[in-house]
Design an enzyme around this catalytic site. Structure first.
Site, short mmCIF file in Angstrom:
data_model
loop_
_atom_site.label_atom_id
_atom_site.label_comp_id
_atom_site.label_asym_id
_atom_site.label_seq_id
_atom_site.Cartn_x
_atom_site.Cartn_y
_atom_site.Cartn_z
N ASN A 71 -5.58 -0.23 19.25
CA ASN A 71 -4.22 -0.49 18.48
C ASN A 71 -3.18 -0.71 19.25
O ASN A 71 -2.72 -0.04 20.26
CB ASN A 71 -4.21 0.94 17.69
CG ASN A 71 -3.15 0.79 16.71
OD1 ASN A 71 -2.24 -0.09 16.63
ND2 ASN A 71 -2.99 1.83 15.89
N SER A 95 6.00 -16.57 11.56
CA SER A 95 5.65 -16.96 10.44
C SER A 95 6.66 -17.84 9.72
O SER A 95 7.99 -17.53 9.92
CB SER A 95 5.21 -15.85 9.29
OG SER A 95 5.25 -16.24 8.23
N TYR A 103 8.61 -7.83 5.44
CA TYR A 103 7.60 -8.62 6.43
C TYR A 103 8.39 -9.85 6.97
O TYR A 103 8.32 -10.09 8.25
CB TYR A 103 6.40 -9.19 5.55
CG TYR A 103 5.52 -10.24 6.24
CD1 TYR A 103 4.63 -9.71 7.29
CD2 TYR A 103 5.61 -11.53 6.15
CE1 TYR A 103 3.94 -10.87 7.90
CE2 TYR A 103 4.65 -12.49 6.64
CZ TYR A 103 4.09 -12.16 7.63
OH TYR A 103 3.17 -12.97 8.25
N ALA A 157 11.63 -10.23 7.45
CA ALA A 157 12.45 -9.60 8.57
C ALA A 157 11.78 -9.35 9.85
O ALA A 157 12.30 -9.52 11.01
CB ALA A 157 13.22 -8.09 7.99
N SER A 158 10.69 -8.73 9.79
CA SER A 158 9.91 -8.57 10.96
C SER A 158 9.70 -9.69 11.79
O SER A 158 9.52 -9.67 13.01
CB SER A 158 8.42 -7.82 10.79
OG SER A 158 7.59 -8.30 10.02
#
Length: 244
Positions: free
Chosen positions: A60, A139, A152, A154-155
């Site tokens: 992870n 993205s 999403y 914002a990330s």
């Protein structure tokens, strides 16, 4: 062999874009260490063994010990690292008013904090590299924003900001940092769309087709190779002319 003798880490390599990047890198002469939470990694490793050196570690990326272990493996087996591809990420689709604090924290921990932490470790292992490179998968949501994907977006916008700032900071160490901002790519992440929803997305794309993971992988190959030796601090859209 554009990546002959290069030592590379690819995160989120079990499926989609990460898998395509791994395949094209190994076939272009790189030694690649791949990681993901999925044990499908082992199948990818077996498939590509005949093309070149590939190692896999299930884990992870939100766990710092796992990230440290990746760098230890590179140092032990290769003496260092040339290229880091920060591809792993998650998407949580929800309207702003319906997004929980837990989901938001999960998005930011996975999509940006893991990138920052792994990059911190990676640059210390790149000191002997002739052409050290970091490639971040952002993205179009992070460059333009997308309805229903506020957190999403914002990330991924944070990934863009990190890329631009890190490129300036690390240029003095000859470390190039760039990002790829994919648009609508035909991956498992979009398999839950209905036929109507899928076609609606296609209507927004200038080239009138969904992108393939290989389209993004080819851009990553360019950025990881010496063909892009004077390129840093760039965010390259691979989106077929998508407008949101």
């Amino acid at each position: 062999m554009l990546l002959k003798d290069k030592k590379i880490i690819v995160t989120g390599a079990a499926h989609g874009i990460g898998k395509a990047i791994t395949q094209i890198f190994v076939k272009n002469g790189a030694s690649v260490l791949i990681t993901d939470k999925s044990r499908h990694l082992e199948e990818i490793e077996k498939t590509l063994k005949g093309y070149g050196e590939i190692r896999s570690v299930v884990g992870n990326i939100c766990e710092e010990n796992h990230l440290m272990n990746l760098i230890k493996i590179c140092r032990k087996n290769w003496g260092g690292l040339d290229v880091l591809v920060n591809n792993a990420g998650i998407t949580i689709k929800s309207k702003l008013a319906m997004t929980s604090k837990e989901d938001t924290q999960n998005l930011f921990e996975t999509n940006i904090q893991s990138i920052i932490t792994l990059s911190q470790y990676a640059i210390r292992a790149m000191t002997k590299s002739k052409s050290p490179i970091i490639i971040n998968i952002a993205s179009i949501a992070g460059t333009q924003g997308m309805d229903g994907l506020v957190c999403y977006s914002a990330s991924k916008a944070a990934v863009v900001g990190f890329t631009l700032a890190a490129a300036k900071e690390l240029a003095g160490q000859n470390i190039r940092v760039n990002a790829i901002a994919p648009g609508f790519i035909d991956t498992a992440m979009n398999k839950n769309l209905s036929k109507e929803e899928f076609e609606e997305q296609i209507n927004y794309i200038g080239l009138r087709r969904a992108g393939k993971p290989e389209d993004v992988a080819k851009c990553a190959l360019f950025l990881a190779s010496d063909l892009s030796s004077y390129i840093t601090g760039q965010v390259i859209g691979v989106d077929g002319g998508l407008t949101t």
